[in-house]
Write an enzyme that holds these catalytic residues in place. Structure first.
Site, PDB file in Angstrom:
ATOM      1  N   ASN A  19       1.162  -1.666  -0.314  1.00 33.73           N
ATOM      2  CA  ASN A  19       0.055  -0.001   0.263  1.00 33.73           C
ATOM      3  C   ASN A  19       0.726   0.925  -0.233  1.00 33.73           C
ATOM      4  O   ASN A  19       2.370   0.975   0.366  1.00 33.73           O
ATOM      5  CB  ASN A  19      -1.029   0.232   1.266  1.00 33.73           C
ATOM      6  CG  ASN A  19       0.028   0.003   2.485  1.00 33.73           C
ATOM      7  OD1 ASN A  19       0.693   0.842   2.612  1.00 33.73           O
ATOM      8  ND2 ASN A  19      -0.419  -0.882   3.439  1.00 33.73           N
ATOM      9  N   ASP A  63       2.763  -8.749   9.080  1.00 34.14           N
ATOM     10  CA  ASP A  63       1.671  -7.519   8.944  1.00 34.14           C
ATOM     11  C   ASP A  63       0.394  -8.566  10.241  1.00 34.14           C
ATOM     12  O   ASP A  63      -0.230  -7.601   9.686  1.00 34.14           O
ATOM     13  CB  ASP A  63       1.557  -8.061   7.786  1.00 34.14           C
ATOM     14  CG  ASP A  63       1.508  -5.911   7.034  1.00 34.14           C
ATOM     15  OD1 ASP A  63       2.149  -5.153   7.966  1.00 34.14           O
ATOM     16  OD2 ASP A  63       1.379  -6.071   5.557  1.00 34.14           O
ATOM     17  N   ASN A  69      -7.501  -8.045   9.693  1.00 33.08           N
ATOM     18  CA  ASN A  69      -8.051  -8.514   8.628  1.00 33.08           C
ATOM     19  C   ASN A  69      -7.717 -10.161   8.449  1.00 33.08           C
ATOM     20  O   ASN A  69      -7.955 -10.584   7.478  1.00 33.08           O
ATOM     21  CB  ASN A  69      -6.903  -7.934   7.134  1.00 33.08           C
ATOM     22  CG  ASN A  69      -6.215  -6.614   7.844  1.00 33.08           C
ATOM     23  OD1 ASN A  69      -5.640  -5.641   7.978  1.00 33.08           O
ATOM     24  ND2 ASN A  69      -7.498  -5.692   6.683  1.00 33.08           N
ATOM     25  N   ARG A  88       0.803 -11.347   2.183  1.00 32.32           N
ATOM     26  CA  ARG A  88      -0.076 -11.466   3.526  1.00 32.32           C
ATOM     27  C   ARG A  88      -0.822 -12.808   3.202  1.00 32.32           C
ATOM     28  O   ARG A  88      -0.902 -13.599   4.781  1.00 32.32           O
ATOM     29  CB  ARG A  88      -1.305 -10.294   3.475  1.00 32.32           C
ATOM     30  CG  ARG A  88      -0.398  -9.546   4.230  1.00 32.32           C
ATOM     31  CD  ARG A  88      -1.604  -8.035   4.471  1.00 32.32           C
ATOM     32  NE  ARG A  88      -1.479  -9.235   5.548  1.00 32.32           N
ATOM     33  CZ  ARG A  88      -2.896  -8.100   7.096  1.00 32.32           C
ATOM     34  NH1 ARG A  88      -2.623  -6.519   6.285  1.00 32.32           N
ATOM     35  NH2 ARG A  88      -2.806  -8.134   7.856  1.00 32.32           N
ATOM     36  N   ARG A 135      -8.182  -3.799  -2.147  1.00 31.87           N
ATOM     37  CA  ARG A 135      -8.591  -5.522  -1.437  1.00 31.87           C
ATOM     38  C   ARG A 135      -9.532  -5.862  -1.871  1.00 31.87           C
ATOM     39  O   ARG A 135      -9.469  -7.027  -1.809  1.00 31.87           O
ATOM     40  CB  ARG A 135      -7.944  -5.011   0.030  1.00 31.87           C
ATOM     41  CG  ARG A 135      -6.618  -3.928   0.453  1.00 31.87           C
ATOM     42  CD  ARG A 135      -5.650  -4.482  -0.334  1.00 31.87           C
ATOM     43  NE  ARG A 135      -4.416  -3.721   0.027  1.00 31.87           N
ATOM     44  CZ  ARG A 135      -3.679  -4.425   1.382  1.00 31.87           C
ATOM     45  NH1 ARG A 135      -3.880  -5.254   2.198  1.00 31.87           N
ATOM     46  NH2 ARG A 135      -2.271  -3.596   1.602  1.00 31.87           N
ATOM     47  N   HIS A 164      -8.628   0.295   2.572  1.00 35.01           N
ATOM     48  CA  HIS A 164      -9.427  -0.149   3.271  1.00 35.01           C
ATOM     49  C   HIS A 164     -11.016   0.698   3.859  1.00 35.01           C
ATOM     50  O   HIS A 164     -10.147   1.943   4.677  1.00 35.01           O
ATOM     51  CB  HIS A 164      -8.477  -1.268   4.782  1.00 35.01           C
ATOM     52  CG  HIS A 164      -7.831  -2.088   4.724  1.00 35.01           C
ATOM     53  ND1 HIS A 164      -6.770  -2.736   5.126  1.00 35.01           N
ATOM     54  CD2 HIS A 164      -7.945  -3.612   3.610  1.00 35.01           C
ATOM     55  CE1 HIS A 164      -6.390  -4.404   4.664  1.00 35.01           C
ATOM     56  NE2 HIS A 164      -7.406  -4.098   3.769  1.00 35.01           N
ATOM     57  N   ASP A 166     -11.554   0.029   6.933  1.00 37.32           N
ATOM     58  CA  ASP A 166     -11.742   0.932   8.384  1.00 37.32           C
ATOM     59  C   ASP A 166     -10.718   2.347   8.332  1.00 37.32           C
ATOM     60  O   ASP A 166     -10.562   2.423   9.703  1.00 37.32           O
ATOM     61  CB  ASP A 166     -11.116   0.238   9.448  1.00 37.32           C
ATOM     62  CG  ASP A 166      -9.710  -0.758   8.981  1.00 37.32           C
ATOM     63  OD1 ASP A 166      -9.059  -0.109   8.309  1.00 37.32           O
ATOM     64  OD2 ASP A 166      -9.272  -1.602   9.243  1.00 37.32           O
ATOM     65  N   ALA A 252       2.532   1.200   7.843  1.00 36.66           N
ATOM     66  CA  ALA A 252       2.516  -0.286   7.570  1.00 36.66           C
ATOM     67  C   ALA A 252       1.496   0.269   6.761  1.00 36.66           C
ATOM     68  O   ALA A 252       0.350  -0.541   6.015  1.00 36.66           O
ATOM     69  CB  ALA A 252       3.110  -1.598   8.051  1.00 36.66           C
ATOM     70  N   CYS A 258      -6.458  -1.591  13.297  1.00 37.45           N
ATOM     71  CA  CYS A 258      -6.236  -3.096  13.169  1.00 37.45           C
ATOM     72  C   CYS A 258      -5.768  -3.944  12.783  1.00 37.45           C
ATOM     73  O   CYS A 258      -5.515  -3.885  12.372  1.00 37.45           O
ATOM     74  CB  CYS A 258      -4.991  -2.617  11.301  1.00 37.45           C
ATOM     75  SG  CYS A 258      -5.634  -1.074  10.821  1.00 37.45           S
TER      76      CYS A 258
HETATM   77  N1  ARG Z   1       0.324  -3.616   5.557  1.00 39.65           N
HETATM   78  C1  ARG Z   1      -0.862  -4.289   6.014  1.00 39.65           C
HETATM   79  C2  ARG Z   1      -1.884  -3.892   4.472  1.00 39.65           C
HETATM   80  O1  ARG Z   1      -1.309  -3.347   3.955  1.00 39.65           O
HETATM   81  C3  ARG Z   1      -1.699  -2.501   6.557  1.00 39.65           C
HETATM   82  C4  ARG Z   1      -2.876  -3.261   7.227  1.00 39.65           C
HETATM   83  C5  ARG Z   1      -3.917  -2.894   7.715  1.00 39.65           C
HETATM   84  N2  ARG Z   1      -4.866  -3.081   8.177  1.00 39.65           N
HETATM   85  C6  ARG Z   1      -6.569  -2.845   8.432  1.00 39.65           C
HETATM   86  N3  ARG Z   1      -7.666  -3.571   8.561  1.00 39.65           N
HETATM   87  N4  ARG Z   1      -6.283  -1.495   7.451  1.00 39.65           N
HETATM   88  O2  ARG Z   1      -2.090  -5.660   4.374  1.00 39.65           O
END
Ligand code: ARG
Length: 263
Positions: A19, A63, A69, A88, A135, A164, A166, A252, A258
């Site tokens: 990201n 992560d 997630n 991931r 995503r 995302h 959230d 990140a 998250c």
């Molecule tokens: N580096 C992780 C990703 O890109 C961060 C995830 C953040 N999580 C969230 N629920 N927004 O997947």
């Protein structure tokens, strides 16, 4: 009773870039990440009846601290995520094992549908909101509404910084929510504005500080530092706002919400 699943950042770091926040040249400072995460745990545990479950993080899966997630937990069912990025995907067997060992039914979406759990699926009142594009897939909302037997409204995300749901949306109740309008397409924004009569619409600057990525427990909102406008608006409505420095996780592309999965 509020109950969250968390994973300590023992193996956390910026080891790849999936990201726009992530830059391998700007790695997280491990000790600082650990103390920020511990600070979040302590803040949560200071709230009444809080229950935090821990999942063992795994080397090579940096992560995993972002347990939001992992999937969705509904009663005794765990709807496992299908991560878009290979980086991931290795997390899923660990989450599934954790839940299977505790007697949860493991539910998987069709193989060709990406879905990133509570990062992109958020419940407000009786309605689920599903963020898609970067995503999760738009199609995930069909599978979800069947599994959840509930209304699921898909919301198209349009800014890669808010990849995302959230990161740009946090309901406070069935008709009130924190929203960053710039993250949504016109239709999604119309849906949100008609569903949530009481809104705190944050500025781009505050959204970039991950203000919307807040954990709401009763009247307490746990968020990041620097969310002055949002915090002031929340306080007027009677919320107790706890602001934590989560700089190492923002590197990140994540912050308070998250780091927890609701159970
Ligand atoms: N580096 C992780 C990703 O890109 C961060 C995830 C953040 N999580 C969230 N629920 N927004 O997947």
């Amino acid at each position: 009773m509020p109950r969250f699943l968390m994973a300590s950042p023992d193996f956390y770091g910026i080891e790849y870039e999936i990201n726009p926040w992530m830059d391998r040249r700007r790695n997280a400072i491990s000790e600082l990440a650990c103390s920020q995460w511990t600070g979040l745990v302590k803040t949560l545990l200071s709230l009444p009846d809080m229950d935090i479950e821990l999942l063992k993080p795994q080397p090579g899966l940096p992560d995993m601290a972002f347990t939001a997630n992992a999937g969705l937990v509904i009663d005794r069912r765990f709807i496992s995520s299908r991560f878009r990025h290979r980086e991931r995907q290795g997390e899923s067997p660990h989450y599934e094992k954790w839940f299977a060992n505790r007697g949860y039914d493991i539910i998987r979406l069709p193989e060709d549908v990406f879905f990133e759990g509570e990062g992109d699926a958020i419940l407000a009142g009786d309605t689920w909101f599903e963020g898609y594009y970067y995503r999760s897939d738009a199609r995930a909302h069909e599978a979800l509404s069947e599994i959840l037997n509930a209304e699921v409204l898909p919301l198209r995300l349009v800014d890669p910084l808010f990849y995302h749901l959230d990161t740009c949306f946090r309901p406070l109740g069935s008709d009130s929510a924190i929203i960053y309008p710039g993250a949504f397409d016109e239709y999604a924004l119309r849906v949100l504005r008609s569903r949530f009569q009481k809104r705190i619409e944050v500025t781009e600057e505050e959204a970039k500080r991950f203000c919307c990525n807040a954990i709401v427990v009763g009247d307490t909102v746990v968020t990041t530092t620097g969310c002055h406008g949002m915090s002031a608006a929340l306080r007027v409505d009677g919320y107790d706002v706890r602001a934590l420095d989560l700089s190492e996780f923002i590197k990140a592309g994540g912050a308070a919400k998250c780091l927890v999965l609701s159970m």
